[in-house]
Enzyme design. Structure first.
Site, short mmCIF file in Angstrom:
data_model
loop_
_atom_site.label_atom_id
_atom_site.label_comp_id
_atom_site.label_asym_id
_atom_site.label_seq_id
_atom_site.Cartn_x
_atom_site.Cartn_y
_atom_site.Cartn_z
N LYS A 244 85.34 53.99 33.59
CA LYS A 244 85.48 52.52 33.22
C LYS A 244 86.68 52.58 32.65
CE LYS A 244 80.98 50.93 31.14
NZ LYS A 244 80.51 50.43 30.67
N ARG B 259 60.22 46.04 32.32
CA ARG B 259 60.00 46.98 32.84
C ARG B 259 58.96 47.72 32.15
NH1 ARG B 259 65.30 47.46 34.75
NH2 ARG B 259 65.41 49.66 34.89
N GLU C 136 62.74 52.34 30.28
CA GLU C 136 62.42 51.48 29.43
C GLU C 136 60.86 52.46 29.26
OE1 GLU C 136 65.30 49.17 30.49
OE2 GLU C 136 64.42 50.34 31.46
#
Length: 677
Positions: A311, A425, A397
């Site tokens: 990243k 979700r 989740e």
């Protein structure tokens, strides 16, 4: 595939909208991916370097998700150079990796409108371009969607011999692989039939969490294993061992799998039915292009290519940052210094975290759980203070909710801090694993309401409605930061069942905070302002019952109404559920008009009030008006402008009140200008 971009939008050839045109000679020649396909490897490297610079320049003026996009620049160029996009489908998971993809797919002239009102989305979006075959702002959906596309192509080709089967490339990374849905999709791909042969999953591993260090040997092996010769040899060997007795066949197959697994780490994916290739240096174009060509030309799928990236790669300030510049404000390109807003009141998130930490210091039963959002939910501070009671479960989740439920069965007081849009979700787990069993899980629902530049995909529009229909659920919404302290404290002590606390994105109002929150009575609202003497032509007056932070706009509206001789009663509901029925009935009996207002969809708090008044017969005696988010998705903009679109700011509250009284002509000028009346 038909072009989805509206014809009125300018093409990437409009140099007036590209301030860097002339600085990047090769990128200037790339209007669409087809322009990459005759370039040499060295030229593709130069395109990648220029594309990285263009991405940095862009995000410095717009803000956004920089780090993930910088990490996939070479991968983006290589995929578009090798595959026949948009006919070959490319899915980015999550879509915030896709800024470089947008630049080279005909949107460079509009890239500086990224996340701006009326501009490009910060994620992939089907309506924006034919190069975005699937919208992805939530994570871990790419393999399921990609498999569906691949199978659909195969079925179409069987019906129509002239139809060419497409490759489908799903780039999954930035934590998305941690979600169970990704593994469900991979498990299904192994048995989905011939269509799955054209599915290529690229695991963008930017944390070095799975693979050993990448070096020349692993690059060589990856290139070898992706080659036609190796795949052909493997296929031939597979046919040969099938002729052996079963026991020997199983032994030979396992030996091959584990030999490659020991070298590459791909055994897990092989067990799920994927042909594993990797790890590969995702910043080495010399390796990426030939490997992708090999995978494009084989029918040995489904395939998983494991790519290692960094990243923020290629931009020193991002590389030096702990979070690799995951999400940034506008910044100085040379120094990397972000343009910070002037100091202001603390955020709602920080107020919640402050009170939770304070309570946890004297109650060791309090635990905190988040799904890959420790800083976004403020729980990074909790983690520093109480590392043994903090759990980041990754982008999972569903697991987070049931994990919290398990804790609650053993007497802990778990706080599950999840954005409203992501809690969607885990709805089945909320219902079955928590609510049905009456377990005292505390849901800290951040980013409730409209959220600004992240747009409709991240708006917390529906939690009041989807939680409010569940029996035994308690739902609180603070109107200011003091109420948030009080409600956090209340949730800490509430052990009778599940309880949710919803609060918005952004800063609070700068109120002076008490040392700690106070416990409030469950299901009780409060009168904030009593109705004053009415001078309007119709007596009976107006009551406004607000849930959550809209109270500040309600008070502005109340001042405007008072200027016209109609000072209303203003009440803060505090709870969507259980409803303060005594307060609701009192307001309905004592006023001609009752307005409810909330930062949520139709089917939420206003519906609960209407249902109760209907049941009691009081709906016959009062003009009820429910102000909710409209039945539409509201695009990215500032939060204030989004609430203008939703007609939930003060002028629209005034307009609603006056219309209910039949007094449109009495509206103040500010209302007439805002509403066009």
């Amino acid at each position: 595939m038909a072009q989805n971009t509206p014809p009125s939008q300018p093409s990437s050839g409009d140099s007036k909208n590209i301030p860097t045109r002339g600085r990047f000679p090769l990128l200037d020649r790339v209007s669409h991916p087809v322009d990459l396909r005759n370039l040499s490897i060295d030229q593709l490297k130069q395109v990648a370097d220029e594309l990285r610079s263009e991405t940095v320049e862009t995000v410095s003026t717009t803000g956004g998700h920089l780090g993930a996009s910088l990490g996939v620049v070479e991968l983006t160029v290589a995929i578009h150079a090798v595959f026949d996009t948009p006919d070959d489908r490319l899915i980015w998971d999550v879509g915030h990796q896709a800024y470089p993809h947008k630049i080279i797919t005909g949107r460079r002239d509009r890239i500086r409108t990224l996340r701006q009102p009326g501009g490009l989305s910060g994620f992939t979006r089907r309506s924006e371009s034919e190069y975005d075959p699937f919208g992805a702002a939530h994570s871990s959906t790419s393999i399921s969607a990609g498999l569906g596309m691949a199978v659909a192509h195969h079925l179409r080709a069987e019906e129509d011999p002239s139809y060419r089967e497409r490759n489908v490339i799903a780039v999954i990374g930035d934590g998305s692989i941690s979600a169970g849905m990704a593994y469900e999709a991979m498990n299904n791909a192994a048995v989905a039939g011939e269509g799955a042969e054209r599915l290529i999953v690229i695991l963008n591993d930017n944390e070095m969490s799975i693979a050993p260090p990448v070096g020349s040997m692993s690059n060589y092996l990856s290139r070898l294993m992706s080659s036609r010769q190796f795949m052909g040899l493997r296929d031939l060997a597979g046919k040969f061992v099938k002729k052996l007795p079963n026991r020997l066949e199983r032994t030979a197959k396992k030996a091959e799998e584990y030999a490659r697994g020991m070298i590459t780490g791909g055994t897990l994916f092989e067990e799920l039915g994927f042909y594993y290739v990797g790890p590969v240096d995702g910043h080495d174009m010399t390796q990426l292009v030939p490997i992708l060509r090999n995978l494009r030309d084989t029918d040995q799928g489904p395939i998983l290519l494991h790519v290692i990236t960094e990243k923020g790669h290629g931009y020193k300030p991002a590389e030096a940052a702990g979070d690799k510049y995951h999400a940034v404000a506008k910044f100085n390109v040379v120094t990397g210094e972000q343009k910070k807003a002037p100091p202001g009141p603390p955020s709602w998130t920080n107020i919640f975290a402050r009170e939770l930490i304070d309570r946890a210091s004297t109650d060791n039963r309090i635990a905190a759980i988040t799904a890959a959002m420790p800083s976004g939910t403020g729980l990074d501070k909790f983690a520093t203070k109480f590392p043994d009671r903090f759990f980041d479960v990754g982008i999972a989740e569903q697991h987070a909710v049931t994990f919290a439920a398990g804790m609650a069965t053993e007497g802990l007081r778990p706080f599950c801090a999840i954005y409203s849009t992501f809690l969607q979700r885990a709805y089945d787990q909320v219902m079955h694993d928590v609510v049905l069993q009456k377990l005292p899980v505390r849901f800290a629902i951040d980013r409730a309401g409209l959220v600004g530049a992240d747009g409709a995909t991240h708006a917390g529009s529906f939690d009041i409605a989807y939680l409010g229909c569940l029996p035994g659920m308690t739902i609180m919404a603070p109107s200011d930061e003091i109420e948030l302290l009080n409600m956090t404290a209340t949730a800490c002590e509430f052990d009778e069942g599940p309880i949710a606390l919803r609060y918005p994105r952004g800063n609070t109002y700068g109120l002076e905070l008490p040392a700690k929150g106070e416990i409030i009575q469950i299901g009780k609202g409060r009168i904030v302002r009593e109705m004053g003497q009415q001078s309007g032509r119709e007596k009976g007056g107006i009551a406004i019952l607000s849930l959550g932070p809209r109270l500040q706009e309600v008070l502005k509206a109340a001042d405007q109404l008072a200027a016209h001789g109609l000072p209303p009663t203003v009440a803060d509901a505090r709870f969507a559920k259980p409803l303060d029925t005594q307060l609701v009935e009192q307001l309905a009996r004592d006023h001609a008009v009752l307005i409810t207002i909330e930062e949520g969809s139709v089917g939420g708090f206003g519906s609960f009030v209407a249902q109760h008044l209907s049941k009691t017969g009081l709906l016959d005696n009062v003009r009820l008006r429910t102000m909710t988010l409209p039945d539409m998705f509201i695009d990215h903009d500032s939060q204030f402008e989004q609430y203008n679109v939703a007609h939930l700011n003060a002028p629209y509250i005034v307009k609603t009140a006056l219309n209910a009284l039949g007094g449109v002509e009495e509206q103040p000028s500010s209302v007439r200008m805002a509403s066009g009346v």
